[in-house]
Design an enzyme around this catalytic site. Structure first.
Site, PDB file in Angstrom:
ATOM      1  N   CYS A   1      -1.196   3.289  -6.644  1.00  0.00           N
ATOM      2  CA  CYS A   1      -2.044   2.625  -5.654  1.00  0.00           C
ATOM      3  C   CYS A   1      -2.130   1.180  -6.104  1.00  0.00           C
ATOM      4  O   CYS A   1      -2.414   0.914  -7.280  1.00  0.00           O
ATOM      5  CB  CYS A   1      -3.433   3.262  -5.597  1.00  0.00           C
ATOM      6  SG  CYS A   1      -4.619   2.345  -4.573  1.00  0.00           S
TER       7      CYS A   1
ATOM      8  N   CYS B   1       0.861  -1.183   0.000  1.00  0.00           N
ATOM      9  CA  CYS B   1       0.000   0.000   0.000  1.00  0.00           C
ATOM     10  C   CYS B   1       0.896   1.231   0.000  1.00  0.00           C
ATOM     11  O   CYS B   1       1.743   1.380   0.892  1.00  0.00           O
ATOM     12  CB  CYS B   1      -0.891  -0.009   1.235  1.00  0.00           C
ATOM     13  SG  CYS B   1      -1.858   1.495   1.481  1.00  0.00           S
TER      14      CYS B   1
END
Length: 274
Positions: free
Chosen positions: A190, A75
């Protein structure tokens, strides 16, 4: 070491499955625990202090329960905020983070126009701008913060239909035309976004390079494990999926994950020496 290494892959949701795919190809000998922080999802709209608290609380439980040999923070938002804190808290466990792949985007750009497609939090962070200044100072970089793409990717993985119009609207600002030049590289900053890559390619107004950081993350994890766990023997690795809430994954989600694992296994066995 004669046993298989155990790798914990942690993300706010399902985006880290794109990283797991690369890890499993790089280290087919490893056992995997995939943890999705459904209690905290999404991170991109939360404050830095909230994200730090969520990640630390989740990993306290996960590390105690699973005793991983390596933790991959799949992440961007979490990686830019918590890696130093995690390494200080667990100094004997290697942590591998995720950073926007701005350097390879700049190195491969001929038009010198690149875009960074991220969450609003990653776009706003000084860390991202520092990467651009360091590695892409001779490019014009467009930062695009999407509020909805991570959620659309989650819905897609849960088996829901996602409208092309919703995806096209979010990626449109990445495509810039200026002085006869066009954007030729888009950083997927992302880990959720590669889940929608087929749609991105199909809906793009012109072809571009979509830069996914997952292969580089997998190589880094392999490097930190290689001294203790040098064996890359292909085997039927263990895989555990957990939500931080303790909820059971929906059957459609597990079917999608099993299809992904089967595809990885076929590709890995095809590459293995006879």
């Amino acid at each position: 070491m004669t046993r298989a290494p155990k790798i914990l892959v942690f993300d706010s949701g399902l985006g880290g499955l794109t990283v797991f795919r690369a890890l499993a190809a790089q280290r087919p000998d490893a056992d995997y625990v995939y943890a999705a922080d459904d209690l905290g999802f999404p991170y991109g709209s939360k404050s830095e202090d909230e994200v730090k608290a969520l990640v630390l609380a989740a990993l306290e439980r996960l590390i105690a329960d699973h005793a991983p040999d390596c933790v991959v923070i799949a992440c961007n938002t979490a990686s830019t905020l918590v890696l130093p804190m995690l390494r200080a808290r667990w100094p004997k466990i290697p942590f591998v983070g995720t950073v926007p792949a701005i350097k390879p985007a700049a190195e491969g750009s001929r038009s010198r126009l690149i875009s960074v497609l991220a969450t609003p939090g990653t776009v706003a962070r000084d860390y991202t701008r520092e990467l651009i200044e360091k590695f892409a100072h001779d490019c014009e970089a467009t930062l695009v913060g999407s509020k909805t793409l991570a959620g659309l990717a989650e819905a897609f993985m849960q088996g829901e239909e996602v409208a092309d119009e919703a995806i096209a609207r979010e990626i449109a600002p990445c495509f810039v035309e200026k002085g006869g030049r066009r954007t030729d590289g888009i950083v997927l900053a992302c880990t959720h976004y590669p889940l929608l890559l087929d749609a991105f390619i199909r809906l793009a107004p012109w072809p571009v390079r979509w830069i996914d950081p997952a292969p580089a993350i997998a190589r880094r994890a392999d490097h930190v494990l290689s001294e203790r766990f040098p064996n890359h023997k292909v085997r039927d690795a263990a895989f555990t999926f957990v939500f931080t809430s303790g909820a059971a994954p929906a059957p459609r989600l597990m079917k999608t994950i099993e299809l992904l694992r089967a595809k990885i296994a076929r590709e890995t066995h095809a590459r293995a020496p006879a």
